[in-house]
Design a protein around this motif. Structure first.
Motif, PDB file in Angstrom:
ATOM      1  N   GLY A 175       0.788  -1.211   0.000  1.00 22.85           N
ATOM      2  CA  GLY A 175       0.000   0.000   0.000  1.00 22.85           C
ATOM      3  C   GLY A 175       0.825   1.267   0.000  1.00 22.85           C
ATOM      4  N   ILE A 176       0.221   2.302   0.564  1.00 29.39           N
ATOM      5  CA  ILE A 176       0.789   3.639   0.613  1.00 29.39           C
ATOM      6  C   ILE A 176       1.100   3.961   2.075  1.00 29.39           C
ATOM      7  CG2 ILE A 176       0.298   6.106   0.178  1.00 29.39           C
ATOM      8  CD1 ILE A 176       0.411   4.324  -2.334  1.00 29.39           C
ATOM      9  N   TYR A 177       2.215   4.656   2.294  1.00 36.78           N
ATOM     10  CA  TYR A 177       2.541   5.129   3.641  1.00 36.78           C
ATOM     11  C   TYR A 177       2.823   6.618   3.579  1.00 36.78           C
ATOM     12  CZ  TYR A 177       7.273   4.388   1.848  1.00 36.78           C
ATOM     13  OH  TYR A 177       8.403   4.405   1.078  1.00 36.78           O
ATOM     14  N   LEU A 178       2.572   7.287   4.697  1.00 36.93           N
ATOM     15  CA  LEU A 178       2.712   8.737   4.798  1.00 36.93           C
ATOM     16  C   LEU A 178       3.495   9.072   6.064  1.00 36.93           C
ATOM     17  CD1 LEU A 178       1.876  11.725   4.139  1.00 36.93           C
ATOM     18  CD2 LEU A 178      -0.252  11.249   5.410  1.00 36.93           C
ATOM     19  N   PHE A 179       4.581   9.831   5.921  1.00 40.89           N
ATOM     20  CA  PHE A 179       5.347  10.347   7.052  1.00 40.89           C
ATOM     21  C   PHE A 179       4.918  11.780   7.316  1.00 40.89           C
ATOM     22  CE2 PHE A 179       8.449   7.033   5.893  1.00 40.89           C
ATOM     23  CZ  PHE A 179       8.862   6.581   7.145  1.00 40.89           C
ATOM     24  N   SER A 180       4.641  12.101   8.596  1.00 41.65           N
ATOM     25  CA  SER A 180       4.222  13.450   8.983  1.00 41.65           C
ATOM     26  C   SER A 180       4.902  13.852  10.285  1.00 41.65           C
ATOM     27  CB  SER A 180       2.709  13.513   9.194  1.00 41.65           C
ATOM     28  OG  SER A 180       2.013  13.047   8.076  1.00 41.65           O
ATOM     29  N   GLU A 181       5.090  15.162  10.453  1.00 48.37           N
ATOM     30  CA  GLU A 181       5.528  15.740  11.720  1.00 48.37           C
ATOM     31  C   GLU A 181       4.455  16.733  12.122  1.00 48.37           C
ATOM     32  OE1 GLU A 181      10.312  15.856  12.066  1.00 48.37           O
ATOM     33  OE2 GLU A 181       9.461  17.219  10.583  1.00 48.37           O
ATOM     34  N   ARG A 198       1.238   6.858   8.737  1.00 48.38           N
ATOM     35  CA  ARG A 198      -0.094   6.326   8.432  1.00 48.38           C
ATOM     36  C   ARG A 198       0.044   5.434   7.211  1.00 48.38           C
ATOM     37  NH1 ARG A 198      -1.632  11.507  10.255  1.00 48.38           N
ATOM     38  NH2 ARG A 198      -3.392  11.426  11.697  1.00 48.38           N
ATOM     39  N   VAL A 199      -0.826   4.432   7.111  1.00 50.88           N
ATOM     40  CA  VAL A 199      -0.802   3.545   5.951  1.00 50.88           C
ATOM     41  C   VAL A 199      -2.226   3.260   5.479  1.00 50.88           C
ATOM     42  CG1 VAL A 199       1.365   2.435   6.655  1.00 50.88           C
ATOM     43  CG2 VAL A 199      -0.805   1.406   7.309  1.00 50.88           C
ATOM     44  N   VAL A 200      -2.317   2.943   4.214  1.00 47.84           N
ATOM     45  CA  VAL A 200      -3.574   2.459   3.665  1.00 47.84           C
ATOM     46  C   VAL A 200      -3.233   1.328   2.696  1.00 47.84           C
ATOM     47  CG1 VAL A 200      -3.724   4.098   1.721  1.00 47.84           C
ATOM     48  CG2 VAL A 200      -5.813   3.114   2.673  1.00 47.84           C
ATOM     49  N   GLU A 201      -4.038   0.313   2.713  1.00 50.05           N
ATOM     50  CA  GLU A 201      -3.786  -0.865   1.881  1.00 50.05           C
ATOM     51  C   GLU A 201      -4.148  -0.609   0.423  1.00 50.05           C
ATOM     52  OE1 GLU A 201      -4.588  -5.665   1.991  1.00 50.05           O
ATOM     53  OE2 GLU A 201      -5.810  -4.361   3.253  1.00 50.05           O
TER      54      GLU A 201
END
Length: 155
Positions: free
Chosen positions: A38-44, A124-127
């Motif tokens: 899936g997709i992953y997102l890095f955030s601060e 965060r991740v989404v499949e």
């Protein structure tokens, strides 16, 4: 719009919303039930920084964040280190190359610090297992969130 393409893009916004609704975690607290692909997102804080895609989310996050990850397996951390050391211009010549930069003790220190920074970020991740939809979703999320460290330029 071509019907086949429409079928792929209609899922983008619902998946985007699902990603943003998902619970965030840090690298040290990776959930046992992560989706495989899936997709992953890095955030601060509330700033979304980097979006990636993979067919092995757990392994890819480990590559990004582990202290021993190399300059070839942790591109986001490497980019943060480039920024910290004001070495933003990529080159394919020996001097200034990734292999050359990582030999510089100050750059290596910045790279180590960048990997530590990633370990503290919210993830965060989404499949999404379909490779075409993964690619489209990565671009959709990065563009929609104005993720500053995503670059779709050709090299």
């Amino acid at each position: 719009m071509h019907e086949r393409f429409r079928q792929h893009v209609e899922f983008l916004h619902p998946s985007f919303e699902s990603l943003l609704r998902s619970a965030h975690f840090t690298f040290g607290l990776l959930p046992k039930d992560l989706p495989r692909a899936g997709i992953y997102l890095f955030s601060e804080a509330d700033r979304h920084l980097y979006v990636g895609r993979t067919n092995s989310i757990r392994k890819r996050l480990q590559q990004h964040c582990r202290p021993g990850s190399t300059h070839n397996s942790a591109p986001f951390a490497f980019r943060l280190a480039r920024e910290a050391r004001n070495a933003l211009k990529a080159t394919y010549k020996k001097e200034g190359s990734r292999a050359h930069l990582i030999q510089d003790p100050e750059f290596a220190k910045a790279f180590t610090a960048a990997k530590a920074r990633l370990r503290a970020m919210h993830i965060r991740v989404v499949e999404e297992s379909n490779p075409l939809r993964q690619a489209l979703l990565e671009m959709y999320v990065a563009v929609s969130l104005e993720a500053p460290y995503n670059d779709f330029d050709n090299h």
